[in-house]
Design an enzyme around this catalytic site. Structure first.
Site, short mmCIF file in Angstrom:
data_model
loop_
_atom_site.label_atom_id
_atom_site.label_comp_id
_atom_site.label_asym_id
_atom_site.label_seq_id
_atom_site.Cartn_x
_atom_site.Cartn_y
_atom_site.Cartn_z
N PRO A 240 10.33 62.13 5.97
CA PRO A 240 8.92 62.04 6.36
C PRO A 240 8.01 62.88 5.47
O PRO A 240 6.79 62.73 5.50
CB PRO A 240 8.90 62.56 7.80
CG PRO A 240 10.32 62.61 8.23
CD PRO A 240 11.16 62.73 7.01
N GLU B 297 18.41 67.50 11.78
CA GLU B 297 17.04 68.01 11.56
C GLU B 297 16.63 67.86 10.09
O GLU B 297 15.47 68.10 9.75
CB GLU B 297 16.93 69.48 11.99
CG GLU B 297 17.26 69.74 13.45
CD GLU B 297 16.56 68.78 14.41
OE1 GLU B 297 15.32 68.70 14.35
OE2 GLU B 297 17.26 68.13 15.20
N ARG C 9 13.29 42.06 -3.42
CA ARG C 9 12.33 40.96 -3.57
C ARG C 9 11.58 41.03 -4.89
O ARG C 9 10.97 40.06 -5.30
CB ARG C 9 11.33 40.96 -2.41
CG ARG C 9 11.98 40.81 -1.04
CD ARG C 9 10.95 40.84 0.06
NE ARG C 9 10.02 39.74 -0.05
CZ ARG C 9 10.24 38.52 0.42
NH1 ARG C 9 11.37 38.24 1.04
NH2 ARG C 9 9.34 37.57 0.26
N ASP D 4 3.29 36.95 -3.52
CA ASP D 4 2.18 37.25 -4.40
C ASP D 4 0.91 37.62 -3.64
O ASP D 4 0.04 38.27 -4.17
CB ASP D 4 1.89 36.06 -5.32
CG ASP D 4 2.86 36.02 -6.48
OD1 ASP D 4 2.95 34.98 -7.12
OD2 ASP D 4 3.54 37.03 -6.71
#
Ligand code: 4HQ
Length: 228
Positions: free
Chosen positions: A90, A117, A155, A170
């Site tokens: 994070p 943690e 992708r 696109d």
């Protein structure tokens, strides 16, 4: 493109890597994914990877030595390659389309998935090139973020996505949301398909797609319009 993964839950990746677009890319040899078990790089009888945090505070922290050994073994292995080392956390820069393309362009990645943690800070300081977050919420591990990243990057690898998909793909490149989609049956809960889509007028349909993409973006994600 090659992606390696370090995790204490390698089994989480098997069905993901065997299925759909990612599975086909691997089958075709366009994408290679190697998942390594962090515990294979421990040196104690119990193959332990965590310990109590210095300073207290509860929870457990992943210890540095197995991580550092694993990263060095995987990146300086027999192949003598040097993957870009990404820690899912994070604390990283938020993943977006530009970051997905940038990382896919590196071609050789090592994704580091923590648990508990988090990981001893000295791992980040010694063997991590970049931290990446998939969003501002707390997960229990970096495995789902790694799969999100693998799917999004795959992708962008030439040959992975079929022609039909590449149009929709696109649409994000343009900085806009996709236009709404319709398929059979022609009427659902009293709602008919927009007439123009049945008209066969390809220029008109293209204009409608553009208008609707703009409208959806204005209504749902005005922040994207400011960027583009
Ligand atoms: N984590 N984006 C792994 C995340 C996360 C995120 C929390 C990463 C727990 C151990 N990772 N630690 N959000 O929530 O990437």
């Amino acid at each position: 493109m090659r992606v390696q993964v370090l995790t204490i839950f390698p089994e989480l990746f098997a069905p993901f890597l065997a299925t759909s677009l990612v599975g086909r890319a691997i089958e075709k040899g366009i994408l290679e994914v190697r998942v390594h078990d962090l515990r294979d790089f421990t040196e104690d009888r119990h193959r332990s990877v965590d310990d109590e945090p210095y300073g207290g505070g509860g929870g457990m922290v992943m210890t540095a030595p197995p991580w550092i050994r694993a990263v060095r073994a995987v990146s300086e292995g027999t192949e003598g390659t040097n993957p870009w080392r990404v820690l899912l956390s994070p604390q990283g820069a938020r993943l977006d389309d530009a970051k997905v393309r940038e990382l896919a362009g590196r071609g050789d990645l090592l994704l580091m998935c923590g648990r508990y943690e988090g990981i001893d800070e000295r791992v980040r300081l010694t063997v991590v090139d970049e931290e990446v977050s998939i969003g501002d919420y707390v997960l229990s591990g970096g495995e789902l973020p790694a799969m999100v990243l693998i799917e999004a990057m795959s992708r962008q690898v030439p040959g992975v996505v079929q022609q039909a998909d590449s149009v929709a793909q696109d649409s994000f490149r343009s900085g806009l949301l996709d236009y709404p989609h319709y398929t059979r049956p022609p009427v659902v809960e009293g709602m008919a398909v927009p007439e123009v889509l049945l008209s066969g007028d390809h220029a008109a349909i293209r204009r409608w797609h553009e208008q609707e993409a703009l409208k959806a973006t204005r209504e749902k994600r005005p922040d994207l319009l400011e960027k583009s």
